[in-house]
Scaffold this active site. Structure first.
Site, PDB file in Angstrom:
ATOM      1  N   ARG A 155       0.823  -1.219   0.000  1.00 10.18           N
ATOM      2  CA  ARG A 155       0.000   0.000   0.000  1.00 10.18           C
ATOM      3  C   ARG A 155       0.854   1.265   0.000  1.00 10.18           C
ATOM      4  O   ARG A 155       0.440   2.294   0.516  1.00 10.18           O
ATOM      5  CB  ARG A 155      -0.950   0.028   1.203  1.00 10.18           C
ATOM      6  CG  ARG A 155      -1.885  -1.147   1.300  1.00 10.18           C
ATOM      7  CD  ARG A 155      -2.891  -1.188   0.158  1.00 10.18           C
ATOM      8  NE  ARG A 155      -3.827  -2.265   0.387  1.00 10.18           N
ATOM      9  CZ  ARG A 155      -3.626  -3.536   0.015  1.00 10.18           C
ATOM     10  NH1 ARG A 155      -2.510  -3.849  -0.625  1.00 10.18           N
ATOM     11  NH2 ARG A 155      -4.523  -4.468   0.261  1.00 10.18           N
ATOM     12  N   SER A 233     -11.229  -1.053   3.104  1.00  8.10           N
ATOM     13  CA  SER A 233     -10.318  -1.332   4.214  1.00  8.10           C
ATOM     14  C   SER A 233      -9.763  -0.023   4.754  1.00  8.10           C
ATOM     15  O   SER A 233      -9.093   0.707   4.032  1.00  8.10           O
ATOM     16  CB  SER A 233      -9.178  -2.233   3.744  1.00  8.10           C
ATOM     17  OG  SER A 233      -9.676  -3.469   3.279  1.00  8.10           O
ATOM     18  N   GLU A 345      -5.031   3.197   6.165  1.00  6.89           N
ATOM     19  CA  GLU A 345      -4.734   3.142   4.733  1.00  6.89           C
ATOM     20  C   GLU A 345      -5.368   4.340   4.027  1.00  6.89           C
ATOM     21  O   GLU A 345      -4.888   4.802   2.995  1.00  6.89           O
ATOM     22  CB  GLU A 345      -5.272   1.827   4.168  1.00  6.89           C
ATOM     23  CG  GLU A 345      -5.121   1.645   2.675  1.00  6.89           C
ATOM     24  CD  GLU A 345      -5.700   0.323   2.206  1.00  6.89           C
ATOM     25  OE1 GLU A 345      -6.137   0.264   1.047  1.00  6.89           O
ATOM     26  OE2 GLU A 345      -5.722  -0.638   2.999  1.00  6.89           O
TER      27      GLU A 345
END
Length: 349
Positions: A155, A233, A345
């Site tokens: 990520r 997420s 995130e």
């Protein structure tokens, strides 16, 4: 003021919005965008599916609406940065090109895939990205950037660090395969296929079946942002070294985990790096949060999804501040119980 697009459904606005449909149109706005960048008032977004506004944004928001897909080689495609990743995956299958099926139904756009290195079920965008074109806001020139230059990690990429707000992506080139080689060993993909009566060993499994299965899995545990605002997420899965892993697995023998081989850009040097090659392990943040009792609970008008604790949701009328408050409480509880830090995130602005 303009609506600040975000799938969290937060009622936020921005001072100005520029949407461009071509490279020429983007370049025509270069001076204004560069000035906003110098003043620290520039936000580059895609679909807003990885964005949490904590209030109105007193600056310029720039969004690509460049569309289009084309084959540039037998195994490569070039796609406009405004295309939705899921639409592109469906198109690749129609072209008999394979590899991205595990990324199905992720709501982000192509340009964001190169910035965020989106991933799901053991597959990441970096596995396919060859290069992309972008406007360099340092000088107003169009440049081509390769996968290797981005220093991709979990990520992560240079776009989130030393390249932040420097480039605006206009198209991305992906390399796929003309041979279907499924990735099935992450999550519960095999279990779902077995429940459907699909054998993975005798040729029954096709790319279309795998894509449909991934969509079914995600739809079963992730909320539709058009019904219940969310950014998918919310937290990254933490990566720990062997010493911490051994401590946790001894205490929680049923803890799920995934061995990893690379570190995360932007975090402190990993235990593996400090110990000369020591193994690292990715722990599911959703499991850690669930063990702290947060699944299905709310704090104000923000909550933790009742089917997937990795997802924070807008229960209706939540502000960005309420979601951040929930985020911090969840982080605190995970740290106190497991001694592990989890990080968002989502881009909080």
């Amino acid at each position: 003021m303009f609506k600040l697009i975000n799938t969290f459904g937060i009622d936020a606005k921005c001072a100005k919005l520029i949407e461009f449909t071509s490279v020429d149109e983007l370049k025509a706005h270069y001076a204004e965008i560069a000035e906003a960048r110098r003043n620290g008032k520039l936000l580059i977004i895609g679909r807003g599916s990885n964005l949490l506004p904590v209030g109105d944004y007193d600056g310029l928001v720039v969004r690509s609406r460049i569309m289009g897909r084309k084959l540039v080689a037998s195994d490569m495609i070039c796609v406009g940065s405004g295309e939705t990743v899921d639409d592109v995956i469906a198109w690749t299958l129609s072209q008999n090109l394979f590899g991205m099926e595990n990324l199905s139904i992720i709501p982000g756009e192509v340009g964001a895939s190169a910035v965020q290195n989106i991933g799901a079920y053991g597959v990441e965008a970096k596995d396919f990205i060859v290069s992309f074109h972008a406007l360099d806001l340092d000088n107003g020139e169009m440049v081509e950037i390769t996968n290797e230059q981005c220093e991709y990690g979990y990520r992560q990429s240079r776009f989130k660090h030393d390249w932040k707000n420097r480039f605006i992506i206009t198209d991305v080139t992906y390399r796929l395969s003309d041979k279907f080689t499924p990735r099935l060993d992450y999550g519960n993909i095999r279990k779902m296929l077995e429940e459907k009566g699909i054998s993975c060993e005798d040729g029954q499994l096709t790319a279309h079946i795998l894509r449909d299965t991934i969509i079914d899995i995600r739809n079963a545990k992730l909320p539709d942002f058009e019904i219940e605002g969310n950014a998918g997420s919310f937290f990254m899965n933490p990566i720990v070294g062997k010493e911490k892993f051994d401590e946790l697995i001894a205490k929680y023998p049923n803890m799920p985990y995934y061995p990893v081989t690379q570190s995360v850009i932007g975090q402190a040097p990993s235990l593996r790096e400090r110990a000369g090659g020591e193994a690292e392990y990715k722990l599911p943040a959703g499991w850690l949060i669930d063990q702290c009792g947060w699944k299905g609970k709310t704090l104000g008008r923000a909550g933790v999804h009742d089917k997937q604790a990795l997802v924070l949701v807008n229960k209706g009328g939540a502000t960005g501040e309420e979601v951040v408050t929930l985020c911090r409480q969840v982080q605190k509880d995970v740290l106190e119980r497991f001694g592990v830090e989890i990080h968002p995130e989502v881009n909080i602005v």
